[in-house]
Design a protein around this motif. Structure first.
Motif, short mmCIF file in Angstrom:
data_model
loop_
_atom_site.label_atom_id
_atom_site.label_comp_id
_atom_site.label_asym_id
_atom_site.label_seq_id
_atom_site.Cartn_x
_atom_site.Cartn_y
_atom_site.Cartn_z
N ASP A 83 -9.42 23.06 15.74
CA ASP A 83 -8.72 24.30 16.01
C ASP A 83 -7.21 24.10 16.08
OD1 ASP A 83 -11.14 25.73 16.17
OD2 ASP A 83 -11.39 25.15 18.27
N THR A 84 -6.80 22.96 16.62
CA THR A 84 -5.38 22.69 16.81
C THR A 84 -4.94 21.63 15.82
OG1 THR A 84 -5.64 23.14 19.17
CG2 THR A 84 -3.61 22.05 18.48
N VAL A 85 -4.09 22.03 14.87
CA VAL A 85 -3.62 21.11 13.84
C VAL A 85 -2.18 20.75 14.13
CG1 VAL A 85 -3.26 20.77 11.37
CG2 VAL A 85 -5.16 22.19 12.16
N PRO A 86 -1.88 19.47 14.30
CA PRO A 86 -0.50 19.07 14.57
C PRO A 86 0.43 19.46 13.43
CG PRO A 86 -2.02 17.28 15.02
CD PRO A 86 -2.81 18.34 14.32
N ASP A 87 1.68 19.73 13.76
CA ASP A 87 2.67 20.12 12.78
C ASP A 87 2.81 19.03 11.71
OD1 ASP A 87 4.61 21.60 11.54
OD2 ASP A 87 6.24 20.95 12.86
N GLY A 88 2.74 19.42 10.45
CA GLY A 88 2.90 18.47 9.36
C GLY A 88 1.65 17.76 8.94
N VAL A 89 0.52 18.02 9.60
CA VAL A 89 -0.76 17.39 9.27
C VAL A 89 -1.63 18.38 8.50
CG1 VAL A 89 -2.88 16.37 10.21
CG2 VAL A 89 -0.67 15.86 11.27
N SER A 90 -2.19 17.94 7.38
CA SER A 90 -3.10 18.78 6.62
C SER A 90 -4.54 18.39 6.92
CB SER A 90 -2.84 18.65 5.12
OG SER A 90 -3.12 17.34 4.66
N VAL A 91 -5.44 19.36 6.87
CA VAL A 91 -6.86 19.12 7.15
C VAL A 91 -7.67 19.48 5.91
CG1 VAL A 91 -8.84 19.74 8.58
CG2 VAL A 91 -6.57 19.58 9.61
N GLU A 142 -3.07 13.31 6.41
CA GLU A 142 -4.23 14.15 6.14
C GLU A 142 -5.37 13.77 7.09
OE1 GLU A 142 -7.66 14.85 2.65
OE2 GLU A 142 -5.98 13.46 2.32
N VAL A 143 -6.06 14.76 7.61
CA VAL A 143 -7.28 14.54 8.37
C VAL A 143 -8.44 15.08 7.53
CG1 VAL A 143 -8.58 15.10 10.46
CG2 VAL A 143 -6.12 14.66 10.60
N PHE A 144 -9.39 14.21 7.21
CA PHE A 144 -10.55 14.57 6.40
C PHE A 144 -11.74 14.63 7.33
CE2 PHE A 144 -14.17 13.32 3.66
CZ PHE A 144 -14.10 14.34 2.72
N SER A 145 -12.25 15.84 7.59
CA SER A 145 -13.17 15.99 8.71
C SER A 145 -14.23 17.06 8.46
CB SER A 145 -12.38 16.33 9.98
OG SER A 145 -13.23 16.57 11.07
N SER A 146 -15.42 16.83 9.02
CA SER A 146 -16.46 17.86 9.09
C SER A 146 -16.49 18.50 10.46
CB SER A 146 -17.83 17.24 8.76
OG SER A 146 -18.14 16.20 9.66
N MET A 147 -15.61 18.07 11.36
CA MET A 147 -15.54 18.60 12.72
C MET A 147 -14.71 19.89 12.74
SD MET A 147 -17.20 16.36 14.56
CE MET A 147 -18.24 15.83 13.19
N PRO A 148 -14.99 20.77 13.70
CA PRO A 148 -14.14 21.95 13.86
C PRO A 148 -12.82 21.54 14.51
CG PRO A 148 -15.82 21.90 15.55
CD PRO A 148 -16.12 20.75 14.64
N ALA A 156 0.82 -1.21 0.00
CA ALA A 156 0.00 0.00 0.00
C ALA A 156 0.86 1.26 0.00
CB ALA A 156 -0.93 0.01 1.21
N GLU A 157 0.44 2.23 -0.79
CA GLU A 157 1.09 3.54 -0.81
C GLU A 157 0.31 4.56 0.00
OE1 GLU A 157 2.40 4.33 -5.10
OE2 GLU A 157 1.25 2.47 -5.20
N ARG A 158 -0.94 4.24 0.30
CA ARG A 158 -1.77 5.12 1.11
C ARG A 158 -2.67 4.27 1.98
NH1 ARG A 158 -4.90 7.61 -2.60
NH2 ARG A 158 -3.52 9.37 -2.97
N VAL A 159 -2.77 4.63 3.25
CA VAL A 159 -3.67 3.94 4.17
C VAL A 159 -4.66 4.95 4.73
CG1 VAL A 159 -3.85 2.76 6.41
CG2 VAL A 159 -2.08 2.08 4.78
N VAL A 160 -5.93 4.64 4.60
CA VAL A 160 -7.01 5.48 5.12
C VAL A 160 -7.61 4.75 6.31
CG1 VAL A 160 -9.17 6.67 4.59
CG2 VAL A 160 -7.46 6.31 2.78
N VAL A 201 -4.21 8.77 5.96
CA VAL A 201 -5.40 9.62 5.98
C VAL A 201 -6.29 9.16 7.13
CG1 VAL A 201 -7.41 10.46 4.71
CG2 VAL A 201 -5.30 9.91 3.47
N VAL A 202 -6.74 10.11 7.94
CA VAL A 202 -7.71 9.83 9.00
C VAL A 202 -9.02 10.49 8.60
CG1 VAL A 202 -8.31 10.14 11.44
CG2 VAL A 202 -5.93 9.72 10.77
N VAL A 203 -10.06 9.68 8.40
CA VAL A 203 -11.39 10.22 8.13
C VAL A 203 -12.18 10.22 9.43
CG1 VAL A 203 -11.36 9.45 5.72
CG2 VAL A 203 -12.44 8.01 7.47
N ASP A 204 -13.23 11.03 9.47
CA ASP A 204 -13.99 11.19 10.70
C ASP A 204 -14.54 9.89 11.25
OD1 ASP A 204 -13.86 13.82 11.47
OD2 ASP A 204 -15.52 14.46 10.21
N ASP A 205 -14.38 9.74 12.56
CA ASP A 205 -15.12 8.74 13.32
C ASP A 205 -15.97 9.50 14.33
OD1 ASP A 205 -15.97 6.23 14.27
OD2 ASP A 205 -14.45 6.25 15.84
#
Length: 393
Positions: A217-225, A209-215, A121-125, A147-151
């Motif tokens: 506010d604090t994004v870890p360094d190096g993580v895109s939302v 990457e974090v794929f989210s509909s949640m607000p 795998a080159e990408r894990v969601v 990639v982390v999608v909303d739970d």
């Protein structure tokens, strides 16, 4: 001499998505739609080697997405997951159903069956970075893209803990020292946390990457939302027929030990009476015993949705007002029902409803869920147990 071969297209990206709940699978479909994984670009090559798109263009980039369902044991969750798996297959994706919890040997069989794909795998969601199963799988793969999608609302806690460098612990778990199982699993959990916190953007070529509909506010360094706007849901379903009444959305806060059952049922009864609600959409983890008692004591029609509520509401019919306690849906329903005229209203959890064993973080977290929701109304003027009715302005 054989004819010269045509130009080779880009190599397909191999993506594995691990889901353990219907909402996670829904958000994987939303993520795929948002990233342009249309039916044309994700179709694998045929056995004949033809790699042309339907309009005849050769060499289209392809993303080979495989959704792996790590099946839970709860019957309601399994039922919704099977329906969501059908929708994913209808969209053209490969879905693997793994009985990951079917006995003591099941984890070994599951991991053994997935090891080859994990290494390729080159990408894990993933839908649940708190899951020990997912954390264990992360130690096997070397995929540079995660990639982390909303739970649900747990995503808010995940990004906050990641930013603070804390161990990953679900918000509703009681505070205190880790138990023996936590200590045994600690090295795996720590390794997963390091994988999900790449630090400076681009370091070691890793991307998170974090794929989210949640607000968030604090994004870890190096993580895109990336914002989840539920575009696939609105495109695929509805608009719904909107009725004149009100519907009430259930929560599993009693089942997770956060809210007292008697207080919860009293609040549901008061809300239903004040707003004329006729239906109660049960959460998939609500117990049969509690729902039976709720139906008897409130007179509400209890509905067990076969799909996540975002899809159920979008398909309709749905009440003009949807009432909810603090939960994921106060963030997702306004997006899924955008443009329909449906009003989503939220009722706070009074501190007196919390159980003695509730996590010390429960009150603040639930208040934050409500306070950060966009496009919702606050329930006012209702005499709920344990709460003073707001004064009129």
């Amino acid at each position: 001499m054989s004819p010269a071969a045509g130009p080779a297209g880009p190599a397909p990206t191999r993506t594995l998505a691990f889901v353990e709940s219907p909402v996670q699978l829904l958000n994987v479909l939303e993520w795929a739609h948002a990233h342009g994984l249309s039916a044309e670009v994700r179709r694998p090559a045929t056995d004949s080697g033809d790699d042309t798109s339907p309009d005849g263009a050769a060499g289209a980039a392809r993303d080979l997405l495989t959704v792996v369902v790590l099946a839970p044991t709860d019957p309601m969750t399994r039922g919704q997951l099977r329906r969501m798996a059908e929708l994913a297959r209808d969209e053209g994706y490969e879905v693997r159903w793994e009985e990951a919890r079917g006995g003591a040997s099941a984890p070994f069989r599951t991991i053994g069956a997935l090891t080859g794909r994990l290494r390729q795998a080159e990408r894990v969601v993933m839908g649940d970075p708190f899951s020990r199963y997912v954390q264990l799988l992360l130690t096997i793969t070397g995929a540079p893209d995660l990639v982390v999608v909303d739970d649900g609302t747990a995503t808010m806690e995940f990004t906050a803990q990641l930013s603070r460098g804390e161990r990953l612990v679900r918000w509703h778990r009681k505070g205190g020292r880790p138990g023996p199982r936590d200590l045994l699993f600690a090295p795996v959990s720590a390794a997963a946390r390091r994988r999900l916190a790449p630090g400076a953007a681009g370091r070691d070529g890793r991307r998170v990457e974090v794929f989210s509909s949640m607000p968030i506010d604090t994004v870890p360094d190096g993580v895109s939302v990336t914002a989840n706007r539920f575009v696939w849901t609105r495109t695929r379903f509805g608009p719904p027929r909107v009725t004149t009444g009100a519907d009430l959305v259930g929560t599993s806060l009693v089942e997770t030990g956060v809210v007292d059952c008697d207080r919860y049922l009293a609040a549901v009864r008061a809300l239903a009476g004040a707003h004329g609600a006729g239906r109660y959409f049960a959460h998939r983890r609500e117990s049969t015993e509690k729902l039976h008692r709720l139906a008897v004591e409130t007179g509400l029609e209890v509905v067990r949705p076969e799909l996540p509520l975002e899809l159920t509401a979008r398909r309709g019919p749905i009440g003009r007002t949807v009432l909810s306690f603090p939960s994921t849906v106060v963030h997702t329903l306004p997006l899924a029902l955008e443009g329909t005229g449906v009003r989503v209203a939220v009722c706070d959890i009074d501190p007196s409803w919390l159980t003695p064993t509730a996590s010390p973080r429960a009150e603040g977290f639930l208040s934050g869920v409500t306070g950060t929701a966009r496009g919702v109304h606050r329930v006012a003027g209702t005499a709920l147990p344990g709460r003073q009715a707001p004064q009129a302005p």
